[in-house]
Design an enzyme around this catalytic site. Structure first.
Site, PDB file in Angstrom:
ATOM      1  CB  THR A 131      -0.919   0.023   1.228  1.00 21.90           C
ATOM      2  OG1 THR A 131      -1.795  -1.106   1.177  1.00 21.90           O
ATOM      3  CG2 THR A 131      -1.761   1.286   1.246  1.00 21.90           C
ATOM      4  CE  LYS A 148      -5.468  -1.226   2.024  1.00 23.59           C
ATOM      5  NZ  LYS A 148      -4.173  -1.899   2.027  1.00 23.59           N
ATOM      6  CE  LYS A 166       2.071   2.104   3.880  1.00 17.63           C
ATOM      7  NZ  LYS A 166       2.428   0.733   3.476  1.00 17.63           N
TER       8      LYS A 166
END
Length: 315
Positions: free
Chosen positions: A105, A180, A255
């Site tokens: 990611t 995402k 994150k």
């Protein structure tokens, strides 16, 4: 240009770089599906665990990729992916027409840069971040959000199917990463909302089970409630019933929300809840949530004093 015959090349040898909490189980599922997997990780314990699951160890990432038809990566951040591709020579070491599938990611801009670097080196690329956490990686039930050309995503599909239950082709290069961060922004905001509702319910004398029984079958129903319920009891499999040991660790949520916040600011998008969620999870991950599941934020909401708009604690 990518070798015209590259899309016809079978997934005979798969290189897998990054065999940690997510990558290790994913590589093991590829082995179970009958693929030959050659892997590398900088952490010896992670590499040893992968070897025990049937992965062939390589002394370096470059060595793993040298004879591979497909190279999968699962790394912490975009800078690691780009450094591995170019500075450390992964793209140069691979045979022409190799398919590079990055399941990390990372920032959308970094994903697009990785695609461009792969194309310039004569390869194909797909960005395919995942949803489902460690449990999904172990069970082979991940969802992949793929970005790239139709032919490249189709070529990656047999491998993605061996590691997950669903692949969504979201669009061109970087689209998988865009999906995402948007999805995880929804999740982060939802978990805060569910946690606040339980804390409010506690203050009103409402039992956890009663609130769950209502909300799980009413308009408050969501994944953060019915699968990852932040309080012990109602959902036996949730991390709340095992002292918030991570399924999806709070630092990873921090994150992902940080990536979303950066995109919000860059695009000048009005997404105030996304920015606030990023701020809250950053503080949680740097403090008590450093080794907890992201649902553990309920304890912070329960224990920290309410602050007014000026940032002062209420008496």
């Amino acid at each position: 240009m990518v070798n015209p015959s590259a899309q016809d090349r079978p997934c005979g040898v798969v290189a897998f770089v990054g065999l940690g909490h997510m990558g290790g189980p994913m590589a093991a599922n590829l082995v179970r599906a009958g693929h030959r997997v050659v892997g590398h990780d900088l952490v010896p314990r992670a590499l040893d665990a992968a070897v025990a699951a049937g992965v062939e160890a390589a002394p370096s990432a470059v060595a793993a990729a040298a004879d591979a038809d497909v190279v999968l990566t699962m790394l912490p951040a975009g800078r690691h992916v780009l450094a591995l591709y170019e500075e450390e020579g992964l793209l140069a070491a691979a045979r022409p027409g190799t398919l590079f599938v990055d399941c990390s990611t990372i920032d959308v801009a970094d994903a697009r840069a990785a695609h461009a670097a792969a194309a310039a080196a004569g390869h194909a690329a797909v960005d395919a971040p995942v949803s489902g956490g460690v449990m999904g990686a172990e069970a082979g039930t991940l969802t992949f959000m793929a970005g790239g050309a139709d032919t490249d995503v189709a070529r990656a599909e047999p491998l993605l199917s061996a590691m997950g239950k669903k692949t969504v082709h979201c669009g061109p290069a970087g689209a998988g990463q865009a999906a995402k961060i948007c999805n995880n922004m929804i999740l982060g905001i939802s978990m805060i909302a569910v946690s606040e509702a339980f804390v409010l319910g506690e203050s009103l004398g409402l039992s956890h089970q009663a609130l769950y029984d209502v909300a799980s079958t009413a308009s408050g129903q969501c994944w953060a409630l019915t699968t990852n319920c932040p309080v012990p009891g109602p959902v036996p499999g949730s991390p709340a019933n095992r002292d918030y040991r991570p399924g999806f660790a709070a630092p990873l949520m921090a994150k992902d929300l940080g990536l979303a916040a950066a995109a919000i600011r860059a695009g000048e998008v009005r997404a105030e809840l996304g920015l606030r969620a990023a701020e809250m999870y950053r503080g949680f991950a740097q403090g008590p949530g450093a080794e907890q599941d992201f649902s553990g934020i309920v304890e912070t909401l329960r224990n920290e004093p309410l602050r007014n708009p000026e940032g002062q604690a209420h008496e």
